[in-house]
Scaffold this motif. Structure first.
Motif, PDB file in Angstrom:
ATOM      1  N   LEU A  47       0.960  -1.094   0.435  1.00 28.25           N
ATOM      2  CA  LEU A  47      -0.109  -0.413  -0.189  1.00 28.25           C
ATOM      3  C   LEU A  47       0.483   1.377  -0.106  1.00 28.25           C
ATOM      4  O   LEU A  47       0.731   2.347  -0.890  1.00 28.25           O
ATOM      5  CB  LEU A  47      -0.630   0.086   1.275  1.00 28.25           C
ATOM      6  CG  LEU A  47      -1.628  -0.912   0.503  1.00 28.25           C
ATOM      7  CD1 LEU A  47      -3.005  -1.223   2.943  1.00 28.25           C
ATOM      8  CD2 LEU A  47      -3.036  -0.501   0.280  1.00 28.25           C
ATOM      9  N   ARG A  52      -0.661   4.313  -0.719  1.00 26.12           N
ATOM     10  CA  ARG A  52      -2.308   4.630  -0.148  1.00 26.12           C
ATOM     11  C   ARG A  52      -1.586   4.182   1.513  1.00 26.12           C
ATOM     12  O   ARG A  52      -2.911   4.690   2.294  1.00 26.12           O
ATOM     13  CB  ARG A  52      -3.106   3.462  -0.928  1.00 26.12           C
ATOM     14  CG  ARG A  52      -3.461   3.236  -2.087  1.00 26.12           C
ATOM     15  CD  ARG A  52      -4.510   4.700  -2.117  1.00 26.12           C
ATOM     16  NE  ARG A  52      -5.232   4.743  -3.236  1.00 26.12           N
ATOM     17  CZ  ARG A  52      -4.833   5.200  -4.387  1.00 26.12           C
ATOM     18  NH1 ARG A  52      -3.783   6.396  -3.822  1.00 26.12           N
ATOM     19  NH2 ARG A  52      -6.056   5.657  -5.407  1.00 26.12           N
ATOM     20  N   PRO A  66      -4.792   7.371   7.238  1.00 28.88           N
ATOM     21  CA  PRO A  66      -4.914   5.641   6.675  1.00 28.88           C
ATOM     22  C   PRO A  66      -4.240   4.884   7.767  1.00 28.88           C
ATOM     23  O   PRO A  66      -4.453   3.660   7.670  1.00 28.88           O
ATOM     24  CB  PRO A  66      -4.763   5.969   5.153  1.00 28.88           C
ATOM     25  CG  PRO A  66      -4.297   7.739   5.398  1.00 28.88           C
ATOM     26  CD  PRO A  66      -4.808   8.548   6.508  1.00 28.88           C
ATOM     27  N   ALA A  96      -9.586   1.373   0.676  1.00 28.48           N
ATOM     28  CA  ALA A  96      -8.007   2.540  -0.023  1.00 28.48           C
ATOM     29  C   ALA A  96      -8.318   2.646  -1.565  1.00 28.48           C
ATOM     30  O   ALA A  96      -7.108   2.949  -1.550  1.00 28.48           O
ATOM     31  CB  ALA A  96      -7.171   1.558   0.557  1.00 28.48           C
ATOM     32  N   GLY A  97      -9.236   2.372  -2.272  1.00 29.45           N
ATOM     33  CA  GLY A  97      -8.703   2.526  -3.419  1.00 29.45           C
ATOM     34  C   GLY A  97      -7.719   1.759  -3.788  1.00 29.45           C
ATOM     35  O   GLY A  97      -7.206   2.004  -5.416  1.00 29.45           O
ATOM     36  N   VAL A  98      -7.575   0.287  -3.348  1.00 27.26           N
ATOM     37  CA  VAL A  98      -7.260  -0.475  -4.561  1.00 27.26           C
ATOM     38  C   VAL A  98      -7.971  -2.111  -4.318  1.00 27.26           C
ATOM     39  O   VAL A  98      -8.828  -1.949  -3.855  1.00 27.26           O
ATOM     40  CB  VAL A  98      -5.996  -0.820  -3.889  1.00 27.26           C
ATOM     41  CG1 VAL A  98      -4.635   0.526  -3.455  1.00 27.26           C
ATOM     42  CG2 VAL A  98      -5.664  -2.077  -1.976  1.00 27.26           C
ATOM     43  N   LEU A 201      -3.986  -0.248  -8.103  1.00 28.23           N
ATOM     44  CA  LEU A 201      -4.817   0.682  -7.754  1.00 28.23           C
ATOM     45  C   LEU A 201      -6.348   0.601  -8.614  1.00 28.23           C
ATOM     46  O   LEU A 201      -6.551   0.056  -9.959  1.00 28.23           O
ATOM     47  CB  LEU A 201      -4.362   1.704  -8.161  1.00 28.23           C
ATOM     48  CG  LEU A 201      -3.465   2.331  -7.733  1.00 28.23           C
ATOM     49  CD1 LEU A 201      -2.130   4.197  -8.184  1.00 28.23           C
ATOM     50  CD2 LEU A 201      -3.501   2.738  -5.966  1.00 28.23           C
ATOM     51  N   THR A 207       0.875   2.507 -11.913  1.00 29.31           N
ATOM     52  CA  THR A 207       2.236   3.721 -10.801  1.00 29.31           C
ATOM     53  C   THR A 207       2.637   4.114 -11.759  1.00 29.31           C
ATOM     54  O   THR A 207       3.678   4.604 -11.185  1.00 29.31           O
ATOM     55  CB  THR A 207       2.411   2.911  -9.521  1.00 29.31           C
ATOM     56  OG1 THR A 207       3.159   1.589  -9.831  1.00 29.31           O
ATOM     57  CG2 THR A 207       1.452   2.195  -8.838  1.00 29.31           C
TER      58      THR A 207
END
Length: 212
Positions: A47, A52, A66, A96-98, A201, A207
């Motif tokens: 993460l 993240r 977070p 967490a957007g993943v 992601l 990334t």
């Protein structure tokens, strides 16, 4: 003359200590002697590599944000650990957007899928099985090694190992059928991959696809 090339995830900055490239925060999160939290340590590092989790090391040092959110959900699993499917559920629940993506196949197929995922910019958790003792634990794929443009080795961060010094990994999985070897500073053992989960992601293609 044969060529040997190592390709690392672009979020990494190897130096005297392994850090995140953008913040220079230390990345390596070490597992304790009593716990079974290798997958949790790997998830925290993954993460962080995806931006993240700002601090994967001092997870109990924050009052809000977070990091404590991660720790609040991680600590109930800390002593007994997580299987690949349990880890995938844990990551989803973090919101967490993943996206956790379980990978399937034989040990050799999983190793090659890890190469493809890392090349796309996604860190991968792998569960290493010691073929002699049948012990299993998680490690994080952070790079690959190629001989003459053919991937032969996964470069790993093993939370149970020592922090890498002047390096980006502290373990290696040299794969290839029945002759896979897991190599650390302490030992070389015959090993395989018994599950893998890629962390992607949700809001980006990668990334920084094409590791350097």
């Amino acid at each position: 003359m044969s060529a040997l090339i190592q390709k690392l995830h672009p979020a990494l900055y190897p130096g005297a200590r392994l850090t995140l490239d953008d913040t220079r925060r230390p990345l390596f999160s070490r597992q304790g002697d009593w716990d079974a939290g290798s997958a949790l340590h790997c998830a925290a590092m993954a993460l962080a590599m995806l931006g993240r989790l700002p601090d994967p090391v001092n997870v109990r040092g924050y009052a809000s944000g977070p990091v404590p959110h991660f720790w609040d959900r991680a600590w109930p699993h800390y002593l007994h650990g997580l299987t690949p499917s349990e880890l995938a559920a844990f990551v989803w629940e973090l919101d967490a957007g993943v996206q956790p993506v379980p990978l399937e196949g034989s040990a050799d197929e999983l190793a090659r899928l890890c190469v493809l995922e890392l090349a796309a910019g996604w860190p991968v958790l792998v569960w290493i099985v010691n073929c002699r003792t049948d012990e299993r634990h998680a490690a994080l794929v952070v790079g690959i090694e190629e001989h003459d443009a053919i991937p032969t080795t996964l470069l790993l961060l093993d939370p149970a190992g020592a922090a890498p010094v002047l390096a980006a990994c502290n373990a290696r999985l040299e794969f290839g059928g029945a002759n896979a070897s897991y190599i650390t500073a302490e030992a070389t053992v015959k090993a395989g991959v018994d599950g893998a989960v890629s962390i992607r992601l949700l809001d980006a293609e990668a990334t920084g696809a094409d590791c350097v």
